[in-house]
Design an enzyme around this catalytic site. Structure first.
Site, PDB file in Angstrom:
ATOM      1  N   GLY A 273      42.375  33.256  37.987  1.00 12.03           N
ATOM      2  CA  GLY A 273      41.880  34.424  38.719  1.00 12.03           C
ATOM      3  C   GLY A 273      42.969  35.140  39.487  1.00 12.03           C
ATOM      4  O   GLY A 273      44.139  34.730  39.481  1.00 12.03           O
TER       5      GLY A 273
ATOM      6  N   CYS B 283      39.738  37.425  53.444  1.00 10.56           N
ATOM      7  CA  CYS B 283      41.043  38.095  53.546  1.00 10.56           C
ATOM      8  C   CYS B 283      41.135  39.081  54.718  1.00 10.56           C
ATOM      9  O   CYS B 283      42.141  39.116  55.426  1.00 10.56           O
ATOM     10  CB  CYS B 283      41.370  38.799  52.237  1.00 10.56           C
ATOM     11  SG  CYS B 283      39.962  39.617  51.476  1.00 10.56           S
TER      12      CYS B 283
ATOM     13  N   GLY C 120      40.886  42.798  46.068  1.00  9.60           N
ATOM     14  CA  GLY C 120      39.959  41.949  46.821  1.00  9.60           C
ATOM     15  C   GLY C 120      38.709  41.640  46.022  1.00  9.60           C
ATOM     16  O   GLY C 120      37.981  40.695  46.340  1.00  9.60           O
TER      17      GLY C 120
ATOM     18  N   HIS D  62      45.258  44.918  52.075  1.00  9.45           N
ATOM     19  CA  HIS D  62      44.235  45.501  52.940  1.00  9.45           C
ATOM     20  C   HIS D  62      44.902  46.085  54.194  1.00  9.45           C
ATOM     21  O   HIS D  62      45.831  45.484  54.756  1.00  9.45           O
ATOM     22  CB  HIS D  62      43.245  44.427  53.411  1.00  9.45           C
ATOM     23  CG  HIS D  62      42.367  43.868  52.325  1.00  9.45           C
ATOM     24  ND1 HIS D  62      42.238  44.442  51.079  1.00  9.45           N
ATOM     25  CD2 HIS D  62      41.547  42.777  52.327  1.00  9.45           C
ATOM     26  CE1 HIS D  62      41.387  43.723  50.358  1.00  9.45           C
ATOM     27  NE2 HIS D  62      40.957  42.713  51.086  1.00  9.45           N
TER      28      HIS D  62
HETATM   29  N1  NAP Z   1      40.811  38.579  45.839  1.00  4.34           N
HETATM   30  C1  NAP Z   1      40.993  38.400  47.143  1.00  4.34           C
HETATM   31  O1  NAP Z   1      41.704  39.162  47.827  1.00  4.34           O
HETATM   32  C2  NAP Z   1      40.373  37.220  47.847  1.00  4.34           C
HETATM   33  C3  NAP Z   1      40.775  36.930  49.153  1.00  4.34           C
HETATM   34  C4  NAP Z   1      40.203  35.840  49.829  1.00  4.34           C
HETATM   35  C5  NAP Z   1      39.254  35.088  49.197  1.00  4.34           C
HETATM   36  N2  NAP Z   1      38.858  35.410  47.922  1.00  4.34           N
HETATM   37  C6  NAP Z   1      37.844  34.566  47.291  1.00  4.34           C
HETATM   38  O2  NAP Z   1      38.505  33.757  46.326  1.00  4.34           O
HETATM   39  C7  NAP Z   1      37.618  33.511  45.224  1.00  4.34           C
HETATM   40  C8  NAP Z   1      38.277  33.938  43.924  1.00  4.34           C
HETATM   41  O3  NAP Z   1      38.543  35.323  43.996  1.00  4.34           O
HETATM   42  P1  NAP Z   1      39.423  36.083  42.905  1.00  4.34           P
HETATM   43  O4  NAP Z   1      39.649  37.423  43.503  1.00  4.34           O
HETATM   44  O5  NAP Z   1      40.576  35.258  42.475  1.00  4.34           O
HETATM   45  O6  NAP Z   1      38.347  36.208  41.702  1.00  4.34           O
HETATM   46  P2  NAP Z   1      38.620  36.340  40.115  1.00  4.34           P
HETATM   47  O7  NAP Z   1      39.868  37.081  39.854  1.00  4.34           O
HETATM   48  O8  NAP Z   1      37.361  36.860  39.558  1.00  4.34           O
HETATM   49  O9  NAP Z   1      38.838  34.818  39.633  1.00  4.34           O
HETATM   50  C9  NAP Z   1      37.767  33.894  39.604  1.00  4.34           C
HETATM   51  C10 NAP Z   1      38.263  32.539  39.115  1.00  4.34           C
HETATM   52  O10 NAP Z   1      37.132  31.656  39.094  1.00  4.34           O
HETATM   53  C11 NAP Z   1      36.970  31.127  37.768  1.00  4.34           C
HETATM   54  N3  NAP Z   1      35.568  30.977  37.404  1.00  4.34           N
HETATM   55  C12 NAP Z   1      34.618  31.922  37.344  1.00  4.34           C
HETATM   56  N4  NAP Z   1      33.453  31.399  36.880  1.00  4.34           N
HETATM   57  C13 NAP Z   1      33.697  30.089  36.650  1.00  4.34           C
HETATM   58  C14 NAP Z   1      32.919  29.012  36.148  1.00  4.34           C
HETATM   59  N5  NAP Z   1      31.634  29.186  35.743  1.00  4.34           N
HETATM   60  N6  NAP Z   1      33.502  27.785  36.026  1.00  4.34           N
HETATM   61  C15 NAP Z   1      34.771  27.597  36.384  1.00  4.34           C
HETATM   62  N7  NAP Z   1      35.578  28.583  36.856  1.00  4.34           N
HETATM   63  C16 NAP Z   1      35.045  29.813  36.988  1.00  4.34           C
HETATM   64  C17 NAP Z   1      37.599  32.178  36.864  1.00  4.34           C
HETATM   65  O11 NAP Z   1      37.928  31.584  35.613  1.00  4.34           O
HETATM   66  P3  NAP Z   1      37.907  32.452  34.242  1.00  4.34           P
HETATM   67  O12 NAP Z   1      39.131  33.340  34.313  1.00  4.34           O
HETATM   68  O13 NAP Z   1      37.980  31.413  33.190  1.00  4.34           O
HETATM   69  O14 NAP Z   1      36.626  33.241  34.256  1.00  4.34           O
HETATM   70  C18 NAP Z   1      38.819  32.577  37.692  1.00  4.34           C
HETATM   71  O15 NAP Z   1      39.835  31.612  37.550  1.00  4.34           O
HETATM   72  C19 NAP Z   1      36.310  34.269  45.536  1.00  4.34           C
HETATM   73  O16 NAP Z   1      35.401  33.406  46.148  1.00  4.34           O
HETATM   74  C20 NAP Z   1      36.781  35.323  46.524  1.00  4.34           C
HETATM   75  O17 NAP Z   1      35.750  35.746  47.380  1.00  4.34           O
HETATM   76  C21 NAP Z   1      39.416  36.429  47.221  1.00  4.34           C
END
Ligand code: NAP
Length: 334
Positions: free
Chosen positions: A12, A128, A159, A241
């Protein structure tokens, strides 16, 4: 040092940066494993010059793992991370699911490292937009207690994960060609727009993202009554952000004093020279681990008020860097 580290959600937006940071900072461990969904399982990746493949996250994949660093959607964190705790792993989680649960430590290493060291189960990393604000608030609060915080955010599309970034790029390209584009991460077009809703509707007309900024800030700072008034807005910036923050403190803090307090705090860089057009920008903070602060000035509407502008890379200090710093803290104290 930990023997085996598993990065969960490693494909992700946050997981990619966690992998990068573990390499860059030469995180000590004998073995690293990378887990994601069945969609990614079997896909090759390179880590520290060696070939690996993504493994599928399952309930029984945690055998032999000492430390889990997870960044998945909330429902996946809820479903799988208890199995990691039961298997005896230390668990650091980026999702929103565990943060406010009782007995879950919510940690920013510069603010409350002891909570991570005392934690029995999951250690959560904050939202974040909360993390960068709390890093900025802490040195002010230590000088003069906070009475009230008003914050407006200008949040990047990264995000919303990998899909958020894809939506910004593809939606902008389609907009310029006057072609239709179906957004997947956002309820409205984000290209050339601003969306004053992040998350779902909650009490008093606030959104879930806004209430995270209220409740998580109180928990991390140990200030259960702190007044925080947030408005969270998504804007068409790819990464980092930005926030305008206004604080009211018990005694006045001059802009000069605030500059000094910010500059002395670990993880903060002050860029504040309005005359010469110098202040933090998403474009200049992208890829940095610090929280950047500028436009520091008195709030002319309030006796003990101070305003400033705060920018940080949401994928780094807002997520991956904070998680890896927690991992380093645990590793140093094994
Ligand atoms: N982006 C930000 O700035 C940020 C900041 C702080 C916290 N967060 C939090 O961090 C988390 C991840 O965010 P992200 O932005 O990295 O999201 P993302 O880009 O959508 O990545 C999601 C990750 O979770 C995996 N995943 C999804 N469904 C799954 C399943 N059924 N089984 C196992 N793995 C699964 C995905 O794997 P696949 O690629 O195989 O689908 C991917 O590795 C979220 O909870 C988000 O709220 C994000």
């Amino acid at each position: 040092m930990f023997d085996t580290v598993a990065v969960v959600g490693a494909s992700g937006a946050v997981g990619q940066i966690i992998r990068q940071l573990l390499e860059e900072r030469n995180f000590p461990a004998r073995k690293f494993r990378f887990l994601a969904s069945a969609r990614s399982a079997g896909t090759p990746l390179t880590f520290k010059g060696e070939e690996h493949t993504f493994e599928e996250l399952t309930q029984d994949c945690f055998g032999g793992v000492d430390l889990v660093i997870a960044s998945t959607p909330d429902d996946i964190a809820a479903e799988y991370l208890p199995a990691a705790v039961d298997a005896g792993c230390k668990v650091i989680d980026e999702s929103g699911y565990w943060r406010m649960k009782e007995n879950v430590a919510l940690v920013i290493p510069e603010i409350n490292p002891q909570d991570a060291l005392n934690a029995k189960g999951i250690i959560a990393s904050p939202n974040c937009s909360t993390t960068q604000m709390v890093v900025a608030l802490k040195p002010l609060h230590d000088f003069s207690p906070l009475k009230r915080v008003i914050v407006s955010t200008y949040q990047a599309t990264s995000g919303a994960g990998v899909q958020g970034t894809a939506d910004l790029h593809q939606g902008s390209a389609s907009y310029l060609k006057n072609e239709p584009y179906e957004y997947k991460a956002f309820a409205h077009p984000i290209a050339f727009n601003a969306i004053p809703q992040i998350g779902s509707e909650k009490e008093h007309g606030y959104t879930s993202e806004e209430l995270k900024m209220v409740y998580e800030t109180r928990k991390i700072m140990g200030l259960p009554d702190l007044k925080v008034n947030p408005t969270c807005v998504r804007i068409p910036v790819a990464n980092c952000h930005s926030e305008t923050i206004t604080v009211e403190t018990e005694s006045p803090i001059s802009p000069e004093k605030a500059r000094e307090l910010f500059a002395a705090f670990p993880g903060i860089t002050v860029v504040d020279d309005l005359k010469n057009g110098q202040y933090p920008l998403p474009s200049t903070c992208d890829g940095s681990d610090d929280v950047f602060i500028g436009r520091i000035r008195k709030d002319i509407s309030c006796d003990n008020g101070l305003n400033f502008w705060c920018v940080s890379d949401n994928l780094r200090k807002g997520a991956a860097t904070n998680a890896v710093q927690i991992a380093e803290l645990l590793s140093e104290n094994l």
